[in-house]
Scaffold this motif. Structure first.
Motif, mmCIF file in Angstrom:
data_model
loop_
_atom_site.group_PDB
_atom_site.id
_atom_site.type_symbol
_atom_site.label_atom_id
_atom_site.label_comp_id
_atom_site.label_asym_id
_atom_site.label_seq_id
_atom_site.Cartn_x
_atom_site.Cartn_y
_atom_site.Cartn_z
ATOM 1 N N VAL A 76 -99.915 9.075 -45.720
ATOM 2 C CA VAL A 76 -101.179 8.988 -46.455
ATOM 3 C C VAL A 76 -101.450 7.525 -46.788
ATOM 4 C CG1 VAL A 76 -102.422 9.669 -48.536
ATOM 5 C CG2 VAL A 76 -100.863 11.291 -47.427
ATOM 6 N N PRO A 77 -102.523 6.943 -46.283
ATOM 7 C CA PRO A 77 -102.804 5.524 -46.543
ATOM 8 C C PRO A 77 -102.953 5.232 -48.035
ATOM 9 C CG PRO A 77 -104.185 6.346 -44.762
ATOM 10 C CD PRO A 77 -103.537 7.545 -45.375
ATOM 11 N N SER A 78 -102.478 4.059 -48.433
ATOM 12 C CA SER A 78 -102.730 3.628 -49.808
ATOM 13 C C SER A 78 -104.149 3.103 -49.962
ATOM 14 C CB SER A 78 -101.730 2.545 -50.224
ATOM 15 O OG SER A 78 -101.888 1.373 -49.426
ATOM 16 N N ALA A 79 -104.751 2.678 -48.843
ATOM 17 C CA ALA A 79 -106.143 2.222 -48.818
ATOM 18 C C ALA A 79 -106.662 2.420 -47.400
ATOM 19 C CB ALA A 79 -106.260 0.763 -49.245
ATOM 20 N N HIS A 80 -107.975 2.557 -47.277
ATOM 21 C CA HIS A 80 -108.556 2.914 -45.976
ATOM 22 C C HIS A 80 -109.998 2.439 -45.923
ATOM 23 C CE1 HIS A 80 -110.984 5.621 -43.442
ATOM 24 N NE2 HIS A 80 -109.930 5.715 -42.666
ATOM 25 N N GLU A 96 -111.047 2.376 -37.609
ATOM 26 C CA GLU A 96 -110.747 2.301 -39.032
ATOM 27 C C GLU A 96 -109.488 1.464 -39.252
ATOM 28 O OE1 GLU A 96 -110.466 6.469 -39.960
ATOM 29 O OE2 GLU A 96 -112.373 6.851 -38.917
ATOM 30 N N VAL A 97 -109.307 1.019 -40.483
ATOM 31 C CA VAL A 97 -108.065 0.342 -40.855
ATOM 32 C C VAL A 97 -107.478 1.074 -42.049
ATOM 33 C CG1 VAL A 97 -108.594 -1.930 -39.919
ATOM 34 C CG2 VAL A 97 -109.383 -1.352 -42.220
ATOM 35 N N ALA A 98 -106.152 1.145 -42.079
ATOM 36 C CA ALA A 98 -105.454 1.871 -43.136
ATOM 37 C C ALA A 98 -104.182 1.121 -43.501
ATOM 38 C CB ALA A 98 -105.115 3.288 -42.670
ATOM 39 N N ALA A 99 -103.948 0.994 -44.789
ATOM 40 C CA ALA A 99 -102.738 0.334 -45.281
ATOM 41 C C ALA A 99 -101.640 1.365 -45.474
ATOM 42 C CB ALA A 99 -103.022 -0.384 -46.593
ATOM 43 N N HIS A 100 -100.482 1.089 -44.884
ATOM 44 C CA HIS A 100 -99.349 2.015 -45.011
ATOM 45 C C HIS A 100 -98.783 1.931 -46.424
ATOM 46 C CE1 HIS A 100 -95.500 3.978 -44.227
ATOM 47 N NE2 HIS A 100 -96.030 4.430 -43.107
ATOM 48 N N PRO A 101 -98.373 3.050 -47.004
ATOM 49 C CA PRO A 101 -97.909 3.020 -48.399
ATOM 50 C C PRO A 101 -96.552 2.364 -48.617
ATOM 51 C CG PRO A 101 -97.625 5.211 -47.469
ATOM 52 C CD PRO A 101 -98.403 4.416 -46.457
ATOM 53 N N THR A 102 -95.754 2.203 -47.541
ATOM 54 C CA THR A 102 -94.394 1.680 -47.746
ATOM 55 C C THR A 102 -93.966 0.568 -46.798
ATOM 56 O OG1 THR A 102 -93.462 3.431 -46.335
ATOM 57 C CG2 THR A 102 -93.595 3.866 -48.721
ATOM 58 N N ASP A 103 -94.508 0.499 -45.585
ATOM 59 C CA ASP A 103 -93.943 -0.457 -44.627
ATOM 60 C C ASP A 103 -94.622 -1.824 -44.629
ATOM 61 O OD1 ASP A 103 -96.273 -0.295 -43.086
ATOM 62 O OD2 ASP A 103 -95.353 0.803 -41.427
ATOM 63 N N LYS A 131 -101.612 -5.735 -38.605
ATOM 64 C CA LYS A 131 -101.252 -6.978 -39.284
ATOM 65 C C LYS A 131 -100.265 -6.675 -40.406
ATOM 66 C CE LYS A 131 -103.277 -11.217 -41.205
ATOM 67 N NZ LYS A 131 -102.723 -12.044 -40.104
ATOM 68 N N SER A 132 -99.256 -7.536 -40.547
ATOM 69 C CA SER A 132 -98.287 -7.385 -41.630
ATOM 70 C C SER A 132 -98.793 -8.080 -42.886
ATOM 71 C CB SER A 132 -96.938 -7.976 -41.207
ATOM 72 O OG SER A 132 -97.067 -9.373 -40.947
ATOM 73 N N GLY A 133 -98.052 -7.926 -43.987
ATOM 74 C CA GLY A 133 -98.418 -8.589 -45.221
ATOM 75 C C GLY A 133 -99.326 -7.773 -46.118
ATOM 76 N N PHE A 134 -99.352 -6.447 -45.937
ATOM 77 C CA PHE A 134 -100.257 -5.600 -46.706
ATOM 78 C C PHE A 134 -99.526 -4.703 -47.698
ATOM 79 C CE2 PHE A 134 -103.292 -7.246 -43.857
ATOM 80 C CZ PHE A 134 -104.557 -6.965 -44.361
ATOM 81 N N ALA A 135 -98.328 -5.069 -48.083
ATOM 82 C CA ALA A 135 -97.605 -4.294 -49.088
ATOM 83 C C ALA A 135 -98.368 -4.314 -50.413
ATOM 84 C CB ALA A 135 -96.203 -4.865 -49.293
ATOM 85 N N GLY A 136 -98.352 -3.191 -51.110
ATOM 86 C CA GLY A 136 -98.986 -3.115 -52.419
ATOM 87 C C GLY A 136 -100.493 -3.035 -52.399
ATOM 88 N N THR A 137 -101.082 -2.767 -51.229
ATOM 89 C CA THR A 137 -102.544 -2.694 -51.140
ATOM 90 C C THR A 137 -103.068 -1.474 -51.897
ATOM 91 O OG1 THR A 137 -102.539 -3.772 -48.982
ATOM 92 C CG2 THR A 137 -104.517 -2.523 -49.567
ATOM 93 N N ARG A 138 -104.016 -1.713 -52.800
ATOM 94 C CA ARG A 138 -104.626 -0.625 -53.567
ATOM 95 C C ARG A 138 -105.984 -0.219 -53.013
ATOM 96 N NH1 ARG A 138 -106.428 -1.187 -58.397
ATOM 97 N NH2 ARG A 138 -106.547 -3.463 -58.631
#
Length: 295
Positions: A76-80, A96-103, A131-138
């Motif tokens: 489940v994406p943390s943001a989308h 679409e783009v989606a931020a992974h909740p953990t990786d 793209k990396s560097g998206f940890a903690g994206t709300r």
């Protein structure tokens, strides 16, 4: 220039096409709010805990919950955000783009649907690391060529680019801090020209405010904000804006709470920086408990 209506129209096409390929999940309900014109439409994506994608919408006085078979992610994406869509009554394509909740990665999600002879839809959905560097994206908010990101209390901006013919985003630009209390954020449009061009974002805060922010494109750390409403918006975890075919200067807003309640409003003049003319009402408990985003 305001490109939100174009994006919203494409989003409605990809999110809300009729004739579903998933058994048992296609619900519409008459929930007309008299203050919202019947020509207005607004949709947003959501993901259930099992990874099934849904769309929640309000159009022509009706709410809808829709889904397609095989339209799933393993998380489940943390943001989308939807960043592009096209199609007609028989086919749709959505990027679409989606931020992974953990990786810590931002993923590119590609979806394609085809209407079958029996009236159902055949849908394929794939996700690839972008793209990396998206940890903690709300929160993510997209207004091409920029992607805005909230992580903790920091607002970042990324620019679309191509590397060896492949779509990606630039390194982040840290715009400002102090956004911890902002709960929702979505792109509304682009206004002005030359050095005065601004991207307009609208969102809600934990203290109940509905606010609008203008971010100067040339100098993105130059941000001005306006409070549209001082209270009543603090419980929402999803906010989306749409379009009205016969009211081009107006905007509908669809707000959703985590426990599944909805609210729809109409702002007759989306560009005046005030909301004294905004009207609307609660849609009540809709059962929209999947994690909903903003569009």
């Amino acid at each position: 220039m305001n490109r939100k209506p174009i994006l919203a129209g494409a989003a409605a096409l990809a999110l809300g096409a009729t004739g579903l390929g998933m058994a048992g999940l296609a619900r519409s309900a008459d929930a007309a709010v008299g203050d919202v014109p019947a020509d207005c439409s607004v949709n947003t994506a959501a993901y259930r805990s099992d990874g099934q994608r849904l769309s929640y919408g309000y159009s022509a006085g009706q709410t809808s919950t829709k889904a397609y078979g095989n339209d799933t992610l393993g998380w489940v994406p943390s943001a989308h955000q939807q960043i592009g869509a096209s199609g007609d009554d028989t086919v749709f394509r959505s990027t679409e783009v989606a931020a992974h909740p953990t990786d810590g990665w931002l993923y590119k999600v590609s979806r394609e649907g085809h209407l079958q002879d029996d009236g159902t839809w055949s849908v394929t959905s794939t996700a690839a690391r972008l793209k990396s560097g998206f940890a903690g994206t709300r929160v993510l908010a997209s207004g091409s060529p920029y992607l805005f990101r909230l992580a903790g209390g920091v607002l970042y901006r990324y620019q679309e680019k191509y590397v060896d013919g492949e779509f990606t985003y630039s390194a982040p630009v840290k715009l400002t801090t102090g956004w911890e209390s902002v709960k929702t954020l979505t792109y509304e449009g682009t206004r002005g020209s030359g050095a005065s061009t601004v991207d307009v974002l609208i969102g809600t805060k934990a203290n109940g405010e509905l606010r609008e922010w203008k971010i100067n494109r040339a100098t993105p750390t130059k941000i001005s904000g306006t409070t549209l409403r001082t209270s009543g918006w603090g419980s929402f975890t999803s906010l989306s804006t749409g379009f009205c075919a016969e009211h081009p200067n107006g905007r509908p807003l669809l707000a959703i709470t985590a426990d599944g309640r909805g609210s729809v409003h109409f702002d007759a003049n989306s560009k005046d920086g005030v909301a004294t003319d905004m009207k609307g009402a609660s849609l009540g408990q809709l059962g929209w408990t999947a994690k909903a985003y903003g569009q």
